[in-house]
Write a protein that holds these residues in place. Structure first.
Motif, PDB file in Angstrom:
ATOM      1  N   PRO A  30      18.117   3.718  27.218  1.00 20.24           N
ATOM      2  CA  PRO A  30      19.077   4.829  27.133  1.00 20.24           C
ATOM      3  C   PRO A  30      20.086   4.609  26.014  1.00 20.24           C
ATOM      4  CG  PRO A  30      18.680   4.258  29.430  1.00 20.24           C
ATOM      5  CD  PRO A  30      17.971   3.212  28.591  1.00 20.24           C
ATOM      6  N   GLY A  31      20.245   5.655  25.195  1.00 20.42           N
ATOM      7  CA  GLY A  31      21.133   5.587  24.039  1.00 20.42           C
ATOM      8  C   GLY A  31      20.455   5.104  22.771  1.00 20.42           C
ATOM      9  N   GLY A  32      19.229   4.606  22.878  1.00 20.76           N
ATOM     10  CA  GLY A  32      18.491   4.113  21.720  1.00 20.76           C
ATOM     11  C   GLY A  32      17.937   5.231  20.863  1.00 20.76           C
ATOM     12  N   ARG A  33      17.581   4.886  19.644  1.00 18.38           N
ATOM     13  CA  ARG A  33      17.132   5.896  18.677  1.00 18.38           C
ATOM     14  C   ARG A  33      15.855   6.613  19.102  1.00 18.38           C
ATOM     15  NH1 ARG A  33      14.948   3.703  12.919  1.00 18.38           N
ATOM     16  NH2 ARG A  33      13.431   5.360  13.020  1.00 18.38           N
ATOM     17  N   ASN A  34      15.033   5.983  19.932  1.00 17.18           N
ATOM     18  CA  ASN A  34      13.782   6.604  20.359  1.00 17.18           C
ATOM     19  C   ASN A  34      13.740   6.834  21.868  1.00 17.18           C
ATOM     20  OD1 ASN A  34      12.729   4.751  17.773  1.00 17.18           O
ATOM     21  ND2 ASN A  34      11.991   6.840  17.863  1.00 17.18           N
ATOM     22  N   PHE A  35      14.889   7.049  22.470  1.00 13.33           N
ATOM     23  CA  PHE A  35      14.937   7.338  23.908  1.00 13.33           C
ATOM     24  C   PHE A  35      15.210   8.820  24.115  1.00 13.33           C
ATOM     25  CE2 PHE A  35      16.837   7.830  28.061  1.00 13.33           C
ATOM     26  CZ  PHE A  35      16.004   7.064  28.861  1.00 13.33           C
ATOM     27  N   CYS A  36      14.426   9.426  25.018  1.00 14.31           N
ATOM     28  CA  CYS A  36      14.650  10.827  25.376  1.00 14.31           C
ATOM     29  C   CYS A  36      14.305  11.003  26.856  1.00 14.31           C
ATOM     30  CB  CYS A  36      13.833  11.769  24.487  1.00 14.31           C
ATOM     31  SG  CYS A  36      12.046  11.692  24.722  1.00 14.31           S
ATOM     32  N   GLU A  37      14.256  12.230  27.295  1.00 11.37           N
ATOM     33  CA  GLU A  37      14.047  12.522  28.716  1.00 11.37           C
ATOM     34  C   GLU A  37      12.673  12.097  29.242  1.00 11.37           C
ATOM     35  OE1 GLU A  37      12.200  15.929  26.577  1.00 11.37           O
ATOM     36  OE2 GLU A  37      14.052  14.783  26.279  1.00 11.37           O
ATOM     37  N   VAL A  38      11.711  11.813  28.373  1.00 12.36           N
ATOM     38  CA  VAL A  38      10.372  11.430  28.840  1.00 12.36           C
ATOM     39  C   VAL A  38      10.042   9.955  28.604  1.00 12.36           C
ATOM     40  CG1 VAL A  38       9.497  13.791  28.529  1.00 12.36           C
ATOM     41  CG2 VAL A  38       9.149  12.089  26.719  1.00 12.36           C
ATOM     42  N   THR A  39      10.931   9.212  27.959  1.00 15.54           N
ATOM     43  CA  THR A  39      10.609   7.840  27.551  1.00 15.54           C
ATOM     44  C   THR A  39      10.232   6.951  28.725  1.00 15.54           C
ATOM     45  OG1 THR A  39      12.057   8.041  25.628  1.00 15.54           O
ATOM     46  CG2 THR A  39      11.430   5.802  26.290  1.00 15.54           C
ATOM     47  N   ASP A  40      11.027   6.945  29.778  1.00 17.12           N
ATOM     48  CA  ASP A  40      10.721   6.073  30.917  1.00 17.12           C
ATOM     49  C   ASP A  40       9.378   6.433  31.546  1.00 17.12           C
ATOM     50  OD1 ASP A  40      13.010   4.495  30.663  1.00 17.12           O
ATOM     51  OD2 ASP A  40      14.186   5.773  32.023  1.00 17.12           O
ATOM     52  N   ASP A  41       9.112   7.724  31.686  1.00 15.75           N
ATOM     53  CA  ASP A  41       7.835   8.166  32.260  1.00 15.75           C
ATOM     54  C   ASP A  41       6.677   7.767  31.346  1.00 15.75           C
ATOM     55  OD1 ASP A  41       6.106   9.327  34.099  1.00 15.75           O
ATOM     56  OD2 ASP A  41       6.712  11.391  33.657  1.00 15.75           O
ATOM     57  N   LEU A  42       6.866   7.919  30.035  1.00 15.29           N
ATOM     58  CA  LEU A  42       5.828   7.534  29.079  1.00 15.29           C
ATOM     59  C   LEU A  42       5.557   6.034  29.162  1.00 15.29           C
ATOM     60  CD1 LEU A  42       3.897   8.434  26.804  1.00 15.29           C
ATOM     61  CD2 LEU A  42       5.742   7.916  25.204  1.00 15.29           C
ATOM     62  N   LEU A  43       6.612   5.233  29.182  1.00 15.50           N
ATOM     63  CA  LEU A  43       6.432   3.775  29.281  1.00 15.50           C
ATOM     64  C   LEU A  43       5.712   3.386  30.564  1.00 15.50           C
ATOM     65  CD1 LEU A  43       9.892   2.581  27.901  1.00 15.50           C
ATOM     66  CD2 LEU A  43       7.649   2.290  26.794  1.00 15.50           C
ATOM     67  N   SER A  44       5.891   4.158  31.627  1.00 15.72           N
ATOM     68  CA  SER A  44       5.210   3.845  32.889  1.00 15.72           C
ATOM     69  C   SER A  44       3.707   4.082  32.813  1.00 15.72           C
ATOM     70  CB  SER A  44       5.815   4.652  34.045  1.00 15.72           C
ATOM     71  OG  SER A  44       5.394   6.007  34.005  1.00 15.72           O
ATOM     72  N   GLN A  45       3.249   4.793  31.789  1.00 14.48           N
ATOM     73  CA  GLN A  45       1.819   5.047  31.599  1.00 14.48           C
ATOM     74  C   GLN A  45       1.157   3.970  30.742  1.00 14.48           C
ATOM     75  OE1 GLN A  45       0.638   7.780  33.341  1.00 14.48           O
ATOM     76  NE2 GLN A  45       2.792   7.944  33.918  1.00 14.48           N
ATOM     77  N   ILE A  46       1.947   3.075  30.156  1.00 14.97           N
ATOM     78  CA  ILE A  46       1.476   2.093  29.179  1.00 14.97           C
ATOM     79  C   ILE A  46       1.389   0.717  29.814  1.00 14.97           C
ATOM     80  CG2 ILE A  46       2.047   0.953  26.984  1.00 14.97           C
ATOM     81  CD1 ILE A  46       3.499   3.639  26.234  1.00 14.97           C
ATOM     82  N   ASP A  47       0.278   0.022  29.595  1.00 13.66           N
ATOM     83  CA  ASP A  47       0.093  -1.337  30.117  1.00 13.66           C
ATOM     84  C   ASP A  47       0.641  -2.390  29.169  1.00 13.66           C
ATOM     85  OD1 ASP A  47      -1.530  -0.842  32.596  1.00 13.66           O
ATOM     86  OD2 ASP A  47      -2.812   0.139  31.116  1.00 13.66           O
ATOM     87  N   VAL A  48       0.338  -2.245  27.870  1.00 12.13           N
ATOM     88  CA  VAL A  48       0.790  -3.219  26.879  1.00 12.13           C
ATOM     89  C   VAL A  48       1.491  -2.473  25.749  1.00 12.13           C
ATOM     90  CG1 VAL A  48       0.112  -5.014  25.224  1.00 12.13           C
ATOM     91  CG2 VAL A  48      -1.069  -4.838  27.433  1.00 12.13           C
ATOM     92  N   LEU A  49       2.734  -2.885  25.490  1.00 11.14           N
ATOM     93  CA  LEU A  49       3.519  -2.306  24.408  1.00 11.14           C
ATOM     94  C   LEU A  49       3.644  -3.353  23.308  1.00 11.14           C
ATOM     95  CD1 LEU A  49       5.315   0.209  23.638  1.00 11.14           C
ATOM     96  CD2 LEU A  49       7.258  -1.210  24.362  1.00 11.14           C
ATOM     97  N   VAL A  50       3.133  -3.012  22.138  1.00 15.69           N
ATOM     98  CA  VAL A  50       3.309  -3.875  20.970  1.00 15.69           C
ATOM     99  C   VAL A  50       4.534  -3.321  20.269  1.00 15.69           C
ATOM    100  CG1 VAL A  50       2.260  -4.831  18.895  1.00 15.69           C
ATOM    101  CG2 VAL A  50       0.811  -4.236  20.864  1.00 15.69           C
ATOM    102  N   ASP A  51       5.661  -4.050  20.372  1.00 18.44           N
ATOM    103  CA  ASP A  51       6.912  -3.496  19.867  1.00 18.44           C
ATOM    104  C   ASP A  51       7.436  -4.268  18.666  1.00 18.44           C
ATOM    105  OD1 ASP A  51       8.259  -5.764  20.943  1.00 18.44           O
ATOM    106  OD2 ASP A  51       9.872  -4.551  21.771  1.00 18.44           O
ATOM    107  N   GLY A  52       8.309  -3.599  17.920  1.00 18.84           N
ATOM    108  CA  GLY A  52       8.938  -4.199  16.758  1.00 18.84           C
ATOM    109  C   GLY A  52       8.359  -3.675  15.459  1.00 18.84           C
ATOM    110  N   ALA A  53       9.242  -3.386  14.529  1.00 20.15           N
ATOM    111  CA  ALA A  53       8.820  -2.896  13.217  1.00 20.15           C
ATOM    112  C   ALA A  53       8.070  -3.989  12.466  1.00 20.15           C
ATOM    113  CB  ALA A  53      10.047  -2.467  12.410  1.00 20.15           C
ATOM    114  N   PHE A  54       7.094  -3.585  11.668  1.00 21.41           N
ATOM    115  CA  PHE A  54       6.423  -4.530  10.781  1.00 21.41           C
ATOM    116  C   PHE A  54       7.425  -5.002   9.742  1.00 21.41           C
ATOM    117  CE2 PHE A  54       4.302  -5.317   6.694  1.00 21.41           C
ATOM    118  CZ  PHE A  54       3.533  -6.412   7.061  1.00 21.41           C
ATOM    119  N   VAL A  55       7.533  -6.331   9.580  1.00 21.16           N
ATOM    120  CA  VAL A  55       8.451  -6.927   8.599  1.00 21.16           C
ATOM    121  C   VAL A  55       7.619  -7.739   7.612  1.00 21.16           C
ATOM    122  CG1 VAL A  55      10.407  -8.484   8.247  1.00 21.16           C
ATOM    123  CG2 VAL A  55      10.336  -7.011  10.277  1.00 21.16           C
ATOM    124  N   GLU A  56       7.561  -7.276   6.370  1.00 21.29           N
ATOM    125  CA  GLU A  56       6.720  -7.905   5.342  1.00 21.29           C
ATOM    126  C   GLU A  56       6.991  -9.404   5.225  1.00 21.29           C
ATOM    127  OE1 GLU A  56       4.009  -8.544   2.334  1.00 21.29           O
ATOM    128  OE2 GLU A  56       4.236  -6.698   3.492  1.00 21.29           O
TER     129      GLU A  56
END
Length: 176
Positions: free
Chosen positions: A113-139
Motif C-alpha cells: 500500500p502506497g507503493g508505485r505499483n499498488f492499486c485496488e487489485v494488487t493483493d488479489d493479483l498477488l494471491s493468484q501468483i505462486d512465485v514472484l521474481v521481483d526487483g528491477a534488472f540492474v546491469e
C-alpha cells in the motif's frame, strides 16, 4: 492490455516447461533491458478473449508445469487490472499448475500500500501468483549463472509459502 509474445513451451522463465505471456507496457526502462520493445503499452497485439482461450489451450498438456507472466511489466497498474480475471481463470481451470510472475517491482515497497505499483487489485493479483521474481534488472549486478533471473538483486519469492508462514520465503528448486 497488449502483449508482445506468447511462448507455448518455455524452459527459461520458471521451473519446468511453461507457457509464457509477455505483456506490453513498462515505465521502468531498466538499462540494457532484454525486452525494451515491450516498454510501449501498445506493442504487439491486444489481449482478447481469443488470446485467453489460446493460452488456456496451451496450458492443457500434462507436461506443462504452469504459466509465467513477464513483460514489459505485469505490475503496471493497467496490466494488473487486465491480468487478474485471466489468472483467476487459470487457477480455476488448472489448480495443479503454478503461476510465476516477473516484475521490476519490489514486493515490500512497490507492491505494498502506497507503493508505485499498488492499486485496488494488487493483493488479489498477488494471491493468484505462486512465485514472484521481483526487483528491477540492474546491469551492474548482471549474473548469467543465476537461475531464472538476470541480476543478483532479483529474488525468487515463494509467495504461496510466504502467505502460509507470514514471512518472506525464497523459492528453491524441487529436489530431484
Amino acid at each position: 492490455m497488449y502483449y508482445g509474445e506468447i511462448k507455448k513451451t518455455d524452459i527459461a522463465n520458471g521451473y519446468g516447461v511453461r507457457v509464457s505471456l509477455f505483456v506490453s507496457g513498462c515505465t521502468r526502462h531498466c538499462k540494457n533491458c532484454f525486452n525494451a520493445e515491450t516498454w510501449s503499452f501498445t506493442y504487439g497485439q491486444p489481449f482478447t478473449a481469443e488470446t485467453e482461450e489460446e493460452l488456456l489451450r496451451a496450458l492443457e498438456p500434462s507436461y506443462i508445469n504452469g504459466l509465467s507472466v513477464l513483460g514489459g511489466e505485469p505490475m503496471e497498474l493497467e496490466n494488473q487490472r487486465s491480468l487478474l480475471p485471466f489468472l483467476k481463470r487459470v487457477r480455476a481451470q488448472f489448480p495443479q499448475k503454478d503461476v510465476w510472475c516477473y516484475t521490476g517491482s519490489t514486493l515490500e515497497t512497490d507492491l505494498a500500500p502506497g507503493g508505485r505499483n499498488f492499486c485496488e487489485v494488487t493483493d488479489d493479483l498477488l494471491s493468484q501468483i505462486d512465485v514472484l521474481v521481483d526487483g528491477a534488472f540492474v546491469e551492474e549486478l548482471k549474473d548469467i549463472t543465476l537461475q531464472f533471473r538476470g541480476s543478483s538483486n532479483q529474488r525468487l519469492i515463494d509467495l504461496k509459502s510466504s502467505r502460509k508462514s507470514g514471512q518472506l520465503i525464497l523459492w528453491e528448486a524441487p529436489k530431484i
